[in-house]
Design an enzyme around this catalytic site. Structure first.
Site, PDB file in Angstrom:
ATOM      1  N   CYS A 108      32.677  49.038  49.507  1.00  0.00           N
ATOM      2  CA  CYS A 108      33.990  49.513  49.059  1.00  0.00           C
ATOM      3  C   CYS A 108      34.102  51.032  49.126  1.00  0.00           C
ATOM      4  O   CYS A 108      35.206  51.578  48.900  1.00  0.00           O
ATOM      5  CB  CYS A 108      34.267  49.104  47.606  1.00  0.00           C
ATOM      6  SG  CYS A 108      34.040  47.372  47.247  1.00  0.00           S
ATOM      7  N   HIS A 126      38.326  47.764  41.882  1.00  0.00           N
ATOM      8  CA  HIS A 126      38.539  46.677  42.844  1.00  0.00           C
ATOM      9  C   HIS A 126      38.158  45.364  42.182  1.00  0.00           C
ATOM     10  O   HIS A 126      37.032  45.198  41.738  1.00  0.00           O
ATOM     11  CB  HIS A 126      37.667  46.926  44.082  1.00  0.00           C
ATOM     12  CG  HIS A 126      37.645  45.769  45.038  1.00  0.00           C
ATOM     13  ND1 HIS A 126      38.763  45.038  45.361  1.00  0.00           N
ATOM     14  CD2 HIS A 126      36.626  45.207  45.748  1.00  0.00           C
ATOM     15  CE1 HIS A 126      38.445  44.085  46.220  1.00  0.00           C
ATOM     16  NE2 HIS A 126      37.157  44.165  46.463  1.00  0.00           N
ATOM     17  N   HIS A 128      38.264  40.920  42.209  1.00  0.00           N
ATOM     18  CA  HIS A 128      38.444  39.658  42.930  1.00  0.00           C
ATOM     19  C   HIS A 128      39.223  38.666  42.054  1.00  0.00           C
ATOM     20  O   HIS A 128      39.137  37.463  42.283  1.00  0.00           O
ATOM     21  CB  HIS A 128      37.093  39.049  43.301  1.00  0.00           C
ATOM     22  CG  HIS A 128      36.419  39.698  44.471  1.00  0.00           C
ATOM     23  ND1 HIS A 128      35.346  39.141  45.129  1.00  0.00           N
ATOM     24  CD2 HIS A 128      36.659  40.872  45.111  1.00  0.00           C
ATOM     25  CE1 HIS A 128      34.954  39.941  46.108  1.00  0.00           C
ATOM     26  NE2 HIS A 128      35.714  41.005  46.116  1.00  0.00           N
ATOM     27  N   GLU A 156      58.693  43.174  30.886  1.00  0.00           N
ATOM     28  CA  GLU A 156      58.366  44.385  30.135  1.00  0.00           C
ATOM     29  C   GLU A 156      57.094  45.077  30.651  1.00  0.00           C
ATOM     30  O   GLU A 156      57.018  46.295  30.724  1.00  0.00           O
ATOM     31  CB  GLU A 156      58.193  44.040  28.648  1.00  0.00           C
ATOM     32  CG  GLU A 156      57.803  45.197  27.755  1.00  0.00           C
ATOM     33  CD  GLU A 156      58.919  46.221  27.538  1.00  0.00           C
ATOM     34  OE1 GLU A 156      60.061  45.959  27.949  1.00  0.00           O
ATOM     35  OE2 GLU A 156      58.629  47.286  26.953  1.00  0.00           O
ATOM     36  N   HIS A 213      41.500  37.893  48.989  1.00  0.00           N
ATOM     37  CA  HIS A 213      40.361  38.737  48.652  1.00  0.00           C
ATOM     38  C   HIS A 213      40.491  39.317  47.232  1.00  0.00           C
ATOM     39  O   HIS A 213      39.633  39.074  46.385  1.00  0.00           O
ATOM     40  CB  HIS A 213      40.275  39.845  49.714  1.00  0.00           C
ATOM     41  CG  HIS A 213      39.161  40.820  49.516  1.00  0.00           C
ATOM     42  ND1 HIS A 213      38.597  41.541  50.536  1.00  0.00           N
ATOM     43  CD2 HIS A 213      38.512  41.225  48.408  1.00  0.00           C
ATOM     44  CE1 HIS A 213      37.645  42.334  50.075  1.00  0.00           C
ATOM     45  NE2 HIS A 213      37.567  42.157  48.792  1.00  0.00           N
TER      46      HIS A 213
END
Lengths: 260, 260, 260, 260
Positions: A108, A126, A128, A156, A213
């Site tokens: 990443c 990140h 999943h 909201e 992903h």
């Protein structure tokens, strides 16, 4: 981002790389990444070593390694690199100020760096989360461009998002939140160009969904990245449940109360 | 697997069986099995004494007892046996290097041993996760051989699985993950021959689903078994939710990014 | 149940009622009820002061008070009464060996006592689990007697239940688990006669569902009551999910493996 | 509500504002709000800084700040204000006895105050629970006035609610629980007049749903507000699941047992 003096400091401290990840302060990035990741694990965001988190302080970027059990991470597992060095065109290869033995750098990394260099973000998460994945699968059923952006309004929790980098304030209740969706690639680093493209096309977004992903979410600092990521996951879950109940994501709601 | 010297060591230490389960190291199998099982309990994998976990270190196999509340297990509850002794054809009966009083050995024992002897696994986890059970129930509705294997592709989390024992690297995003399903038997130990059959038919699999029962997942070591088990449970949950939303498990996705 | 000597001991110790709930042993009922209830709260079984738990040791019965936040309970909150005294026909009114000030006795008391006197149970758990409630609502849609019993077979977790009081061993995989359903009454103590009726009609059951309310589960001891309650909640959740996916609770499965 | 002597005390202690939030007692509002909010975070009620909680003791009102991560709150984050001062018509602007630096007051403040002044509540909780939001979305599909009130009956957990301020006892099993729904406004403080209107129209309610937003729940004290909020969230979740299974929220149930 870091001044020249900061960068100099970085290069020097790299002589003793473990100093970069040693601190009694629970808010030091090398302590904060493990405690955040443990919390994310309980939320189902980083199951089975998936997902991750990176924090930038000035020029220093702290990143969790690849393939580690996220709820068991330790400060000594953390990679550190200089942001300026990554964007120096005279450099050919990514160099780390600190590399833990026995690990590989996270795939990443270039995606986190994109959030730091292109948006000046201070933290990128990140996940999943299967709510994120399900939203991209539901969008995939639609035709054309509507499959490439998640849109929701009149909820909201949308107010949990900033209007965009450099703009003041947050989205309003009646605003439509738009999160672009990019297609997944077999190798995570190959997502970078598509992520950057999405950032250009949606200059105000703080997040990009990756089909089948997960999602990348960033913010000016850890607080904003985390609360935006939580708010987004809340909305993804709500969106999936709305679909199961036959409720549309976009609605016309008659405004109520004073319009300012 | 254990060398001859290891086995000799085992037989000797069995004179003081409690030495086999006494250690200050939290990563010692006798400490790790209880802490893993407590975590699995919170995930709903080992509800009501169901499911279990076994770790092999060289020749020594550590197993939780039958019928114990998994979140309350203690190191002194652990059975220890010699792997070599189980496969010695001159022996008639399973013998334990250490047997805790007041307990019965787990009925899962021969299934764990199959993962250790046939795949050289270092850890095997058995869950009753209702996501696993629901997947087997959904497959049961299908005709013929398609009911006997769970298949899913084009989901990032698939990359959480190895290509197979002795192969390097993990599955790719576009690869199809295949987990065989065997029918349940009234007595858990009677599953062994069917589990071994499935292992032969699917030489690369790290897991076998048991219809209306749960799943067995293994790996070279605790880290790999646990993260593969987490990834699989994630996929089972996703698969059930996809079915509720009318989304297929197998898809044709146009490849994106550089093809390497 | 308690011998005469036990009862005598009880009456004596009631002179110092706090001795009845003071112990360093975490497995003493006055410590165990609060720790169990805290765990049940995280499972959603005792939300908003609903549900409860009672333990019997010989003649002594320990009960949580009414209207207390179950995850915050303390040993000093516990009521204690003598079981023999409750069934003594010369007594007109329930008397407590220990009554905490500021609280009211649980309305579940006569239902817990039914499990202790009629089944010799050592522990009884009452949950408001919404899986239990949903199962009773789904059954209500059916005609006639089929609405008055929950039935499921061919699921491994069924093996988590005993065959019945005084019988050895547990149910088998192919056995049908049957849990009677009684209608709810405005006042919880009025459920007692219907619970006792269901116990008579289903002499082997360890649990009774209450329509639109929850479930009572008991066992010979805390271990058995808790693991049966967990297994049942697992099956109720599975049953609701099966219904959402169009899967039947009762099935014909061809037996596999040696039939013993 | 606070007597004159209480108010005097308040104004004096405001000379040392930190005394107002410093206590060893875990039940002091400045300690209790953070511990409650941490618990609410795990329940998904205050995701991404949404939602909140306020406690009143006599004249003193304790409120969490705006935009804080609810599971990380500290006593020093708490605002304190005098209730009497808020309702004094000679005052033009809200004044705080204690204001933490770096924070903004919660936008929920006037809504919490409405519960304290109009109902004499001791605690008010505001959640963004997605069960609450989904219930308001489901009601929105209905025509006319039926979209403006959530109604459910014949569920045991309804007994978790009081009959209304100044009335003794709780609702019964056969009673219909009614929670009014108001439309959301772009600015949270603009909800106040609609919340107060709903309080007038439903004088016995302890909660008001806000469409596409969440719910406000109050009670005489922390215990009652929290347990009513838990019971309500339980009922909202049940209601959504009932809708998914095609089960109606309002039913005709034949009464069972003695009618008193």
């Amino acid at each position: 981002m870091g001044s020249q003096s900061n960068r100099t400091k970085v290069v020097m401290s790299a002589d003793k790389p473990d100093d970069l990840i040693t601190s009694d302060n629970p808010d030091h990035p090398a302590n904060l990444i493990p405690s955040l990741c443990a919390k994310f694990w309980t939320l189902g965001w980083v199951t089975g070593t998936g997902g991750g988190c990176s924090i930038r302080e000035d020029d220093l970027v702290y990143i969790a390694p690849s393939g580690v059990q996220k709820e068991l991470m330790k400060p000594t597992d953390i990679y550190v690199l200089s942001l300026a060095a990554q964007t120096d065109p005279t450099l050919r290869q990514r160099t780390y100020l600190r590399s833990p033995p026995c690990y590989k750098p996270s795939q990443c990394t270039p995606l986190f760096l994109a959030a730091f260099t292109r948006r000046g973000a201070g933290c990128c998460i990140h996940t999943h989360s299967h709510w994120a994945v399900l939203v991209t699968l539901l969008l995939e059923q639609q035709q054309g461009d509507s499959s490439k952006v998640f849109e929701i309004n009149n909820i909201e929790q949308i107010k949990g998002f900033g209007r965009g980098m450099g703009k003041t304030g947050n989205l309003g209740y009646h605003d439509t939140l738009r999160i672009p969706v990019i297609e997944n690639t077999p190798h995570e680093e190959d997502l970078t160009e598509f992520l950057e493209e999405a950032m250009e096309q949606y200059p105000d977004t703080y997040a990009v969904l990756v089909r089948r992903h997960g999602v990348y979410v960033w913010g000016d600092n850890v607080h904003k990245a985390k609360t935006q990521c939580e708010s987004l996951d809340y909305l993804f879950q709500l969106a999936v449940e709305m679909k199961q109940l036959g409720l549309p994501w976009i609605s016309q709601v008659t405004p109520v109360g004073p319009q300012r």
